[in-house]
Design an enzyme around this catalytic site. Structure first.
Site, mmCIF file in Angstrom:
data_model
loop_
_atom_site.group_PDB
_atom_site.id
_atom_site.type_symbol
_atom_site.label_atom_id
_atom_site.label_comp_id
_atom_site.label_asym_id
_atom_site.label_seq_id
_atom_site.Cartn_x
_atom_site.Cartn_y
_atom_site.Cartn_z
ATOM 1 N N HIS A 1 15.579 -7.772 60.609
ATOM 2 C CA HIS A 1 15.076 -8.118 59.272
ATOM 3 C C HIS A 1 13.568 -8.088 59.386
ATOM 4 O O HIS A 1 13.031 -8.546 60.385
ATOM 5 C CB HIS A 1 15.374 -9.560 58.867
ATOM 6 C CG HIS A 1 16.772 -10.006 59.004
ATOM 7 N ND1 HIS A 1 17.628 -10.051 57.946
ATOM 8 C CD2 HIS A 1 17.465 -10.493 60.055
ATOM 9 C CE1 HIS A 1 18.790 -10.553 58.342
ATOM 10 N NE2 HIS A 1 18.719 -10.819 59.625
ATOM 11 N N HIS B 1 15.642 -3.926 56.148
ATOM 12 C CA HIS B 1 16.526 -4.084 57.296
ATOM 13 C C HIS B 1 16.555 -2.779 58.055
ATOM 14 O O HIS B 1 16.679 -1.717 57.448
ATOM 15 C CB HIS B 1 17.915 -4.523 56.836
ATOM 16 C CG HIS B 1 17.907 -5.901 56.270
ATOM 17 N ND1 HIS B 1 17.632 -6.160 54.946
ATOM 18 C CD2 HIS B 1 18.047 -7.111 56.870
ATOM 19 C CE1 HIS B 1 17.632 -7.462 54.744
ATOM 20 N NE2 HIS B 1 17.876 -8.074 55.886
ATOM 21 N N GLN C 1 10.992 -10.616 47.694
ATOM 22 C CA GLN C 1 10.582 -10.304 49.061
ATOM 23 C C GLN C 1 10.342 -8.812 49.212
ATOM 24 O O GLN C 1 11.045 -8.007 48.617
ATOM 25 C CB GLN C 1 11.710 -10.667 50.037
ATOM 26 C CG GLN C 1 12.025 -12.138 50.120
ATOM 27 C CD GLN C 1 13.181 -12.367 51.073
ATOM 28 O OE1 GLN C 1 14.259 -11.823 50.893
ATOM 29 N NE2 GLN C 1 12.948 -13.176 52.103
ATOM 30 N N CYS D 1 20.118 -9.476 52.796
ATOM 31 C CA CYS D 1 20.767 -8.806 53.924
ATOM 32 C C CYS D 1 22.211 -8.381 53.663
ATOM 33 O O CYS D 1 22.558 -7.233 53.961
ATOM 34 C CB CYS D 1 20.698 -9.630 55.202
ATOM 35 S SG CYS D 1 19.798 -11.150 55.115
ATOM 36 N N ARG E 1 16.183 -19.564 45.873
ATOM 37 C CA ARG E 1 16.529 -20.586 46.854
ATOM 38 C C ARG E 1 16.249 -21.945 46.258
ATOM 39 O O ARG E 1 15.255 -22.128 45.553
ATOM 40 C CB ARG E 1 15.694 -20.406 48.135
ATOM 41 C CG ARG E 1 16.008 -19.099 48.822
ATOM 42 C CD ARG E 1 15.212 -18.930 50.092
ATOM 43 N NE ARG E 1 15.452 -17.605 50.638
ATOM 44 C CZ ARG E 1 14.822 -17.101 51.697
ATOM 45 N NH1 ARG E 1 13.925 -17.846 52.335
ATOM 46 N NH2 ARG E 1 15.091 -15.897 52.124
ATOM 47 N N ASP F 1 11.386 -6.824 51.432
ATOM 48 C CA ASP F 1 12.388 -6.998 52.471
ATOM 49 C C ASP F 1 12.888 -5.654 52.986
ATOM 50 O O ASP F 1 13.059 -4.717 52.218
ATOM 51 C CB ASP F 1 13.574 -7.757 51.845
ATOM 52 C CG ASP F 1 14.452 -8.409 52.889
ATOM 53 O OD1 ASP F 1 14.088 -8.404 54.082
ATOM 54 O OD2 ASP F 1 15.519 -8.931 52.499
ATOM 55 N N LYS G 1 11.915 -13.366 67.368
ATOM 56 C CA LYS G 1 11.121 -12.808 66.271
ATOM 57 C C LYS G 1 9.633 -12.824 66.567
ATOM 58 O O LYS G 1 9.176 -13.527 67.462
ATOM 59 C CB LYS G 1 11.361 -13.609 64.998
ATOM 60 C CG LYS G 1 10.893 -15.055 65.109
ATOM 61 C CD LYS G 1 10.953 -15.765 63.766
ATOM 62 C CE LYS G 1 10.568 -17.246 63.922
ATOM 63 N NZ LYS G 1 10.503 -17.951 62.660
#
Length: 638
Positions: free
Chosen positions: A513, A387, A383, A336, A365, A385, A467
Site C-alpha cells: 500500500h 496498491h 487518499q 484496498c 472513517r 492511494d 513500512k
RNA sequence: GCCGGCGUAGCUCAGUCGGUAGAGCGCGGGCUUCGUAAGCCUGAGGUCGCGGGUUCAAGUCCCGCCGCCGGCUCCA
C-alpha cells in the site's frame, strides 16, 4: 568510607560516596551552578552521589539545564496553587518538564481552574521565585513517605509511591514549606528559575486512563531568558497566522458546516480549482510511471470487509453499517479491498507485474469528535492511494522507485527537508521470516539510497508488514508525516491473490500500500500552512489578475485575460469600479501570485506592468516577455 | 468519548445590572475614472447554535442537546 572519583572541569578528585555536588562545587569554588551533567546524565546539586565520573557543571542559560529549571517551575506552580486555593484543596498528580516548558496535573477540590486564573497563578509563582526558597532534597523510607502524603491528602502521590521500584530511593523536595514527591533533579533554589508564562489549561486523565479520574493540566512555557521565551511565543503567533482554517476561509478554499456534519469538508470553487490542478498533476505523474487508474464505489458489502479483516480489526473506525436488500453495507474506510478485487478480475501473469493501481479514493472513517481539526483531521477524505502487486524479485526496485516518486512529488510542492522512518517487525506479527527479511531489506536499501536522514523504529511496524514513513519539515520547522509505503502480508492471503509464474505455477505476490500525500484534505491543510497561504504559482487557483487603472482600460484588460487563458494560465480581469489601490489590495489579500497593471501607457505600447506577490514590482514587460516569464514560473513550480 | 472555554449579520467582533440588537469589513445601488495595499454616499441583511425552564420581561440566568476551539484519550 567508600570513595568515588570525580573529574570536574579537568580536575580529578576523590570524595566520600554520598557527598553532593553542591558540596563539591563549593569546595572547588564553582559558584552559581544550577545542576550538572554526570557522565551525561542530568543531576542536581542536592542529591548524594552514588557513583563517580565526569562532571560538567551547568549554569543558568545552559540548554542542558533547562529540564531542571522547568521541572522546578512545575513545583513552584504547585506551591502557588496550594497557596492560592489552600493546601488541603489542591491534590497533585504529575508535573514533569516538556519540550517547551512544563505542566502539572492537579485537582482542585470544589472548583475548576480557568484560563483567566492563569495570570493570578503566574503572579503567585513569580512571588515564590522571588522569595528564593532553597530547594531541599530528602530521602525517606517508603513508610515515611506514605505517611507524609497520607497526612497531606495527596492520594495520587500515594499511588505513585507504590510504583517506585524496590531498591530505588524515595525522595521528596521541599521549598518554603511545600513538599512534593519527586525524584528530581531540581534547582538549588526557586530564585534560579528563568522566564516563564502559563499558557493553557486542559483536562488530562490520571495516568492517561480514560476510565480513571480526570485532572486539570496547567501548561507553562519556560526558557532561561525573556528573549527566547518571547521568540517562542512569537512562533506560536506565527503558527496561528498560518492556521489553515483561517487561510482556508480567507482564500475561500473550503468550509466545514455544522449542518452537513463535523469532519466533512465542502470544497469551495477556488479550493476545488486548486484541487483539480493537484489531482491532474497526480494522475499525470502516476501514468508516467506505469500506474493504472481505477475508480471504486464508496460502499461495499459487509462480506467484503469481513474477508479483508476490517470488520475484525478496524470496525471502531468505520461508519456504522446500512441495511440494503437484506444485506449490510459499509462505507469504505480504505480502498484496498476494491483494488484487490480489480486485480483478481482475471488470472495475472508474472509478465504484467508489477501491477500498480492508483486511485484518488475517497474514504470515510469515524474519528472521535474531539480530535477533528480543520482539514488535518476529518471524517471523509480522499487518499492518493495505490496498491502495488509484484514478485519477490521486483520488491527492491519497486520500493526504491516508489520512495523516489514520493520524494519527487513532495519536492514539487515546495518541501525540501525530509526525514524517513523505517518501522520493522513487531512482536505479534504474521507472515514468514522470509517475507519480513526481504521486505525490510528492500525498505532499508531504498531509505539509504535516498540519501536522507532516517530513523529505524524497531518493532514499530504493523502486524502485517514493515513500512517507510516520510515526514516533511515545513517552513517553520514542524514535522508532518505524509507518505507511507507499507507492505501487507495479510491481504494477499485473505483474498488469495496469485499470479502465474514462468514455471506455470501459482505464486503468492507481494503487495504494497502506498500514499504519497496521504489525504488530499490533510495535505492541503499542511500545504497552506507551509506556504502561509501563498501557494506556488502552478497551484494557485487564480494565477494572474489583470487590473485596469480606469474604466477605459477594461477592454484591454479583458483581452489580456483571455489571451493568458488561451495560453493555459488561470487569469482574471478585475473589472470592478474600484481604484487601482483597492484592486491591488484585494489581489494581495487573496494571494494572487502575479498582478498585471494596465493603464494608458501599457495600452498604447501593448505591454503590461508586472507586480508579483513574492518580489513586488518587476516593471513593464512585453506580452512575449510576460508569457515567457509565466511559463518559467509554471515550469519551475515556484 | 472526557475536561475546560466558546457559539450574536456572510466574516471579525461589541452588547453594562435581565428591559426588546450594534460596528467595521463584505454584499446591492448611486456617484467618482482614479497608476501599485482600503474614494465617497446609500441600502439590504439577525428565530442572538437548537430545545426546554425561571421571570411581567432572557442574547444576558438555569438545564439538556448540537457544534467549534485548546488539550487528553484513540489512531489494527
Amino acid at each position: 568510607m567508600e570513595k568515588i572519583k570525580l573529574v570536574v572541569e579537568g580536575k580529578e578528585l576523590e570524595v566520600p560516596k554520598g557527598t553532593t555536588l553542591g558540596e563539591v562545587f563549593k569546595e572547588l569554588g564553582i559558584k552559581d551552578a544550577v545542576g550538572a551533567l554526570l557522565e551525561g546524565e542530568l543531576v542536581d546539586l542536592q542529591t548524594p552521589l552514588r557513583r563517580g565520573g565526569k562532571v560538567k557543571p551547568l549554569f543558568r542559560g545552559d540548554e542542558e539545564a533547562l529540564p531542571i529549571m522547568r521541572h522546578s517551575l512545575a513545583h513552584v506552580m504547585a506551591q502557588a496553587l496550594k497557596e492560592l486555593y489552600g493546601p488541603a484543596k489542591v491534590r497533585l498528580g504529575v508535573g514533569p518538564d516538556t519540550e517547551e516548558g512544563f505542566f502539572y496535573d492537579v485537582e482542585v477540590e470544589g472548583r475548576t481552574i480557568t484560563e483567566e486564573e492563569l495570570k493570578k497563578i503566574e503572579e503567585k509563582m513569580r512571588e515564590i521565585v522571588k522569595r528564593d526558597y532553597p530547594i531541599v532534597r530528602k530521602e525517606l523510607t517508603r513508610e515515611e513517605a506514605k505517611e507524609l502524603f497520607k497526612k497531606l491528602g495527596e492520594r495520587y502521590k500515594l499511588e505513585l509511591i507504590d510504583e517506585i521500584p524496590e531498591g530505588e530511593p524515595v525522595s521528596v523536595y521541599e521549598q518554603g514549606g511545600f513538599v512534593d514527591l519527586c525524584k528530581g533533579p531540581h534547582l538549588p533554589s526557586t530564585g534560579k528559575a528563568g522566564a516563564f508564562k502559563l499558557t493553557a489549561v486542559s483536562g488530562a486523565y490520571w495516568k492517561g486512563d480514560a476510565s480513571g479520574p480526570q485532572l486539570t493540566r496547567i501548561y507553562g512555557m519556560a526558557y532561561w531568558d525573556e528573549e527566547k521565551l518571547n521568540e517562542r511565543l512569537k512562533f506560536y503567533e506565527e503558527v496561528k497566522r498560518r492556521d489553515h482554517r483561517r487561510l482556508g476561509k480567507e482564500l475561500e478554499f473550503f468550509t466545514i458546516e455544522n449542518e452537513v456534519g463535523p469532519g466533512l469538508v465542502l470544497w469551495l470553487p477556488r479550493g476545488a480549482l486548486y484541487r483539480k490542478v493537484l489531482e491532474d498533476y497526480l494522475r499525470e505523474e502516476h501514468l508516467k510511471r506505469g500506474y493504472q487508474l481505477a475508480y471504486t464505489p464508496h460502499v461495499g458489502r459487509a462480506e467484503l470487509w469481513k474477508r479483508s479483516g476490517h470488520l475484525e480489526h478496524y470496525k471502531e473506525n468505520m461508519f456504522p453499517p446500512m441495511q440494503l436488500d437484506e444485506e449490510e453495507y459499509y462505507v469504505k474506510p480504505m480502498n484496498c479491498p476494491f483494488h484487490i478485487t480489480i486485480y483478481k478480475t482475471r488470472p495475472r501473469s508474472y509478465r504484467e507485474l508489477p501491477f500498480k493501481l492508483f486511485e484518488l479514493g475517497t474514504v470515510y472513517r469515524y474519528e472521535l469528535s474531539g480530535v477533528l481539526h480543520g482539514l488535518l483531521r476529518v471524517r471523509g477524505f480522499t487518499q492518493d492511494d495505490a496498491h502495488i502487486v509484484c514478485t519477490p524479485e521486483q520488491v527492491n526496485d519497486v520500493i526504491r522507485e516508489t520512495l523516489e516518486f514520493a520524494l519527487q512529488v513532495l519536492r514539487d510542492f515546495g518541501f525540501e527537508e525530509f526525514k524517513l522512518y523505517l518501522s520493522t517487525r513487531p512482536e505479534d506479527a504474521i507472515g514468514s521470516d522470509e517475507q519480513w527479511e526481504l521486505s525490510q531489506k528492500a525498505l532499508e536499501e531504498a531509505v539509504k539510497a535516498s540519501g536522507y536522514e532516517y530513523e529505524v523504529d524497531e518493532g514499530g511496524g504493523a502486524f502485517y508488514g514493515p513500512k517507510i514513513d516520510v515526514k516533511v519539515k515545513d517552513a517553520i520547522g514542524r514535522l508532518w508525516q505524509l507518505s507511507t509505503i507499507q507492505f501487507d502480508f495479510n491481504l494477499p492471503e485473505r483474498f488469495d491473490m496469485t499470479y502465474v509464474g514462468p514455471d506455470n505455477k501459482l505464486h503468492r505476490p507481494y503487495m504494497i500500500h502506498r500514499a504519497l500525500l496521504g489525504s488530499i484534505e490533510r495535505f492541503t491543510g499542511i500545504l497552506l500552512e507551509h506556504h502561509a497561504g501563498l501557494l506556488p504559482f502552478w497551484l494557485s487557483p487564480t494565477q494572474v489578475a489583470v487590473l485596469p487603472v480606469a474604466d477605459r482600460h477594461h477592454d484591454y484588460a479583458r483581452r489580456l485575460a483571455e489571451l493568458l487563458t488561451a495560453e493555459g494560465f488561470r487569469a482574471e480581469a478585475d473589472l470592478s469600479g474600484e481604484r487601482l489601490g483597492a484592486k491591488i489590495r484585494k489581489a494581495e489579500l487573496t494571494k494572487v501570485p502575479v498582478v498585471l497593471v494596465v493603464g494608458d501607457r501599457e495600452q498604447e505600447s501593448g505591454t503590461v506592468s508586472v507586480r508579483t506577490k513574492k518580489e513586488g514590482s518587476l516593471g513593464s514587460m512585453s506580452l512575449e516577455e510576460l508569457i515567457k516569464y509565466l511559463n518559467e514560473l509554471q515550469r519551475s513550480r515556484r
